[in-house]
Design a protein around this motif. Structure first.
Motif, PDB file in Angstrom:
ATOM      1  N   GLU A   1     -10.328 -16.122  31.153  1.00  0.00           N
ATOM      2  CA  GLU A   1     -10.986 -14.971  30.546  1.00  0.00           C
ATOM      3  C   GLU A   1     -12.006 -15.469  29.538  1.00  0.00           C
ATOM      4  O   GLU A   1     -11.834 -16.522  28.930  1.00  0.00           O
ATOM      5  CB  GLU A   1      -9.951 -14.087  29.863  1.00  0.00           C
ATOM      6  CG  GLU A   1      -8.914 -13.517  30.811  1.00  0.00           C
ATOM      7  CD  GLU A   1      -7.861 -12.700  30.093  1.00  0.00           C
ATOM      8  OE1 GLU A   1      -8.085 -12.345  28.912  1.00  0.00           O
ATOM      9  OE2 GLU A   1      -6.816 -12.411  30.700  1.00  0.00           O
ATOM     10  N   ARG A   2     -13.029 -14.688  29.342  1.00  0.00           N
ATOM     11  CA  ARG A   2     -14.151 -15.155  28.522  1.00  0.00           C
ATOM     12  C   ARG A   2     -13.743 -15.435  27.074  1.00  0.00           C
ATOM     13  O   ARG A   2     -14.312 -16.323  26.428  1.00  0.00           O
ATOM     14  CB  ARG A   2     -15.280 -14.113  28.541  1.00  0.00           C
ATOM     15  CG  ARG A   2     -16.517 -14.595  27.813  1.00  0.00           C
ATOM     16  CD  ARG A   2     -17.677 -13.645  27.949  1.00  0.00           C
ATOM     17  NE  ARG A   2     -18.857 -14.141  27.245  1.00  0.00           N
ATOM     18  CZ  ARG A   2     -20.007 -13.498  27.175  1.00  0.00           C
ATOM     19  NH1 ARG A   2     -20.152 -12.328  27.773  1.00  0.00           N
ATOM     20  NH2 ARG A   2     -21.013 -14.026  26.514  1.00  0.00           N
ATOM     21  N   ASP A   3     -12.754 -14.705  26.550  1.00  0.00           N
ATOM     22  CA  ASP A   3     -12.379 -14.924  25.151  1.00  0.00           C
ATOM     23  C   ASP A   3     -11.274 -15.963  24.983  1.00  0.00           C
ATOM     24  O   ASP A   3     -10.719 -16.129  23.907  1.00  0.00           O
ATOM     25  CB  ASP A   3     -11.967 -13.609  24.487  1.00  0.00           C
ATOM     26  CG  ASP A   3     -10.868 -12.878  25.253  1.00  0.00           C
ATOM     27  OD1 ASP A   3     -10.482 -13.364  26.324  1.00  0.00           O
ATOM     28  OD2 ASP A   3     -10.419 -11.817  24.774  1.00  0.00           O
TER      29      ASP A   3
ATOM     30  N   ALA B   1      -3.783  -6.213  14.710  1.00  0.00           N
ATOM     31  CA  ALA B   1      -3.179  -5.320  15.699  1.00  0.00           C
ATOM     32  C   ALA B   1      -3.802  -5.504  17.072  1.00  0.00           C
ATOM     33  O   ALA B   1      -3.476  -4.784  18.008  1.00  0.00           O
ATOM     34  CB  ALA B   1      -3.330  -3.872  15.241  1.00  0.00           C
ATOM     35  N   GLY B   2      -4.701  -6.465  17.183  1.00  0.00           N
ATOM     36  CA  GLY B   2      -5.416  -6.665  18.440  1.00  0.00           C
ATOM     37  C   GLY B   2      -4.679  -7.594  19.387  1.00  0.00           C
ATOM     38  O   GLY B   2      -3.516  -7.950  19.197  1.00  0.00           O
ATOM     39  N   LYS B   3      -5.393  -8.018  20.383  1.00  0.00           N
ATOM     40  CA  LYS B   3      -4.854  -8.910  21.402  1.00  0.00           C
ATOM     41  C   LYS B   3      -4.728 -10.329  20.843  1.00  0.00           C
ATOM     42  O   LYS B   3      -5.633 -10.815  20.159  1.00  0.00           O
ATOM     43  CB  LYS B   3      -5.811  -8.893  22.607  1.00  0.00           C
ATOM     44  CG  LYS B   3      -5.406  -9.770  23.768  1.00  0.00           C
ATOM     45  CD  LYS B   3      -6.458  -9.654  24.866  1.00  0.00           C
ATOM     46  CE  LYS B   3      -6.139 -10.588  26.027  1.00  0.00           C
ATOM     47  NZ  LYS B   3      -7.211 -10.528  27.074  1.00  0.00           N
TER      48      LYS B   3
ATOM     49  N   LYS C   1       4.355 -12.304  13.677  1.00  0.00           N
ATOM     50  CA  LYS C   1       3.813 -11.580  14.828  1.00  0.00           C
ATOM     51  C   LYS C   1       3.070 -12.559  15.730  1.00  0.00           C
ATOM     52  O   LYS C   1       2.745 -13.676  15.312  1.00  0.00           O
ATOM     53  CB  LYS C   1       2.889 -10.449  14.384  1.00  0.00           C
ATOM     54  CG  LYS C   1       1.685 -10.891  13.578  1.00  0.00           C
ATOM     55  CD  LYS C   1       0.841  -9.699  13.094  1.00  0.00           C
ATOM     56  CE  LYS C   1       1.576  -8.877  12.051  1.00  0.00           C
ATOM     57  NZ  LYS C   1       0.702  -7.794  11.498  1.00  0.00           N
ATOM     58  N   GLU C   2       2.803 -12.139  16.944  1.00  0.00           N
ATOM     59  CA  GLU C   2       2.140 -13.002  17.922  1.00  0.00           C
ATOM     60  C   GLU C   2       0.626 -12.948  17.747  1.00  0.00           C
ATOM     61  O   GLU C   2      -0.044 -12.086  18.299  1.00  0.00           O
ATOM     62  CB  GLU C   2       2.532 -12.594  19.351  1.00  0.00           C
ATOM     63  CG  GLU C   2       2.121 -13.626  20.396  1.00  0.00           C
ATOM     64  CD  GLU C   2       2.587 -13.258  21.794  1.00  0.00           C
ATOM     65  OE1 GLU C   2       3.266 -14.083  22.436  1.00  0.00           O
ATOM     66  OE2 GLU C   2       2.252 -12.136  22.250  1.00  0.00           O
ATOM     67  N   LEU C   3       0.125 -13.881  16.985  1.00  0.00           N
ATOM     68  CA  LEU C   3      -1.322 -13.990  16.796  1.00  0.00           C
ATOM     69  C   LEU C   3      -1.956 -14.823  17.895  1.00  0.00           C
ATOM     70  O   LEU C   3      -3.134 -14.623  18.240  1.00  0.00           O
ATOM     71  CB  LEU C   3      -1.636 -14.639  15.445  1.00  0.00           C
ATOM     72  CG  LEU C   3      -1.042 -13.989  14.200  1.00  0.00           C
ATOM     73  CD1 LEU C   3      -1.369 -14.823  12.976  1.00  0.00           C
ATOM     74  CD2 LEU C   3      -1.549 -12.564  14.040  1.00  0.00           C
ATOM     75  N   TYR C   4      -1.183 -15.769  18.425  1.00  0.00           N
ATOM     76  CA  TYR C   4      -1.709 -16.729  19.399  1.00  0.00           C
ATOM     77  C   TYR C   4      -0.753 -16.871  20.576  1.00  0.00           C
ATOM     78  O   TYR C   4       0.472 -16.815  20.418  1.00  0.00           O
ATOM     79  CB  TYR C   4      -1.911 -18.099  18.752  1.00  0.00           C
ATOM     80  CG  TYR C   4      -2.851 -18.086  17.573  1.00  0.00           C
ATOM     81  CD1 TYR C   4      -4.221 -17.999  17.753  1.00  0.00           C
ATOM     82  CD2 TYR C   4      -2.361 -18.144  16.257  1.00  0.00           C
ATOM     83  CE1 TYR C   4      -5.088 -17.972  16.669  1.00  0.00           C
ATOM     84  CE2 TYR C   4      -3.220 -18.121  15.174  1.00  0.00           C
ATOM     85  CZ  TYR C   4      -4.587 -18.034  15.388  1.00  0.00           C
ATOM     86  OH  TYR C   4      -5.435 -17.999  14.322  1.00  0.00           O
TER      87      TYR C   4
END
Length: 333
Positions: free
Chosen positions: A81-83, A13-15, A48-51
């Motif tokens: 962005e750092r991630d 459910a994250g980014k 779902k959009e994982l990437y």
């Protein structure tokens, strides 16, 4: 008729994780396509959009790969962005494609903690930027000799891919699939990773423990254990060649028996085969490094530049100096 894949349930459910593909001049299309398609299929299979991914190139100019196909890019080399995860895509003539601007950009993003991966030959660019000092890495086998000569502070392996902290390298081609399946499995589980491999019709998933080249028997088309062992010793001792007598003794044969073995299976003498291996390495070093011809000769077991030049001309019908000159001329076109 469109067939929808069976959805693999992924608790996420994250980014989405964002990959930044940086296309260098003359990059290898296969390594890029294999990586980005793995991400696309993971999203489709998970439902779902994982990437997400972005495509960049220096100057935001269309990137042309080594087979001549051009790709439209989205952005110049900008702050990330750092991630984010950088996927630097290399190919032929990676030394010439490694510009000061690219190196400075990589160093800046590395200081900010961004994960950086070098696909195919882009491990060279990472090493040139100092990002692989004291780390394990890999690179396409054609570039291993020149890489070893230039970057002795990097622990080079022959693995398909290497993950060392937030530095990642692959050996090129389909190794991108192996890497992406590993990353997908680490983040979202083996079920999703295996489903991606199935859709790619990729039945032999390799790990970082697998080596990139075919075994010696497969490469030479001969399954003879003593012959394979002798060739392995030759490949591992280019700078200081081993005499046929010692090679024969190491595998429990006489020198005459070793001669007959090579003549039967490879249609050449052990001495001739060994010379071809040394000259092949010399040609790689001439094409891929700035080493002097004298140093190339020494690195390939030749006692003098004149002997090296004579052997090189006999095999390639040109001198080492002319070979390097014509190669440089082709790159400047």
């Amino acid at each position: 008729m469109s067939i929808e894949p069976q959805i693999v349930d992924v608790d996420h459910a994250g980014k989405p994780r964002r990959f930044i593909f940086v296309l260098m001049k003359d990059f290898t299309m296969l390594c890029f396509a294999a990586a980005v398609e793995s991400l696309r299929i993971a999203n489709r299979t998970a439902g779902k959009e994982l990437y997400t991914w972005d495509i960049m190139a220096e100057g935001a100019e269309d990137a042309v790969c080594s087979n001549g196909c051009a790709f439209q890019v989205n952005n110049d080399l900008t702050e990330l962005e750092r991630d984010d995860t950088v996927m630097l895509c290399g190919g032929v003539n990676v030394q010439q494609a490694t510009t000061k601007r690219t190196l400075n950009w990589l160093r800046r993003e590395a200081r900010r903690g961004v994960t950086i991966a070098g696909l195919c030959t882009a491990g060279y660019t990472m090493a040139k930027a100092g990002l692989l000092d004291g780390k394990k890495a890999t690179i396409h086998w054609e570039n291993q000799d020149s890489f070893t000569e230039e970057f002795d502070e990097v622990e080079l392996t022959k693995s398909v891919f290497v993950i060392d902290g937030n530095r990642i390298t692959t050996a090129g081609g389909t190794a991108s699939i192996d890497l992406m399946i590993k990353l997908i499995a680490d983040q979202h589980g083996e079920d999703l990773a295996n489903a991606v491999a199935d859709i790619l019709i990729y039945s032999s998933i390799r790990t970082d423990q697998d080596t990139q080249r075919l075994s010696i028997p497969t490469r030479i088309g001969v399954r003879h254990p003593k012959l394979s062992r002798v060739i392995q010793m030759m490949e591992q001792n280019i700078e200081e060649p081993i005499s046929p007598a010692i090679l024969a003794k190491e595998v429990g044969m006489s020198t005459r028996q070793l001669e007959r073995l090579f003549r039967r299976y490879l249609s050449r003498s052990p001495k001739r085969y060994y010379m071809e291996l040394r000259l092949q390495k010399a040609r790689n070093l001439l094409m891929q490094t700035d080493m002097t011809v004298i140093n190339v000769a020494l690195a390939c077991g030749f006692a003098s530049p004149s002997h090296f030049s004579k052997c090189y001309r006999s095999h390639y019908d040109t001198t080492p100096y002319r070979e390097r000159g014509s190669h440089a001329a082709r790159l400047s076109v």
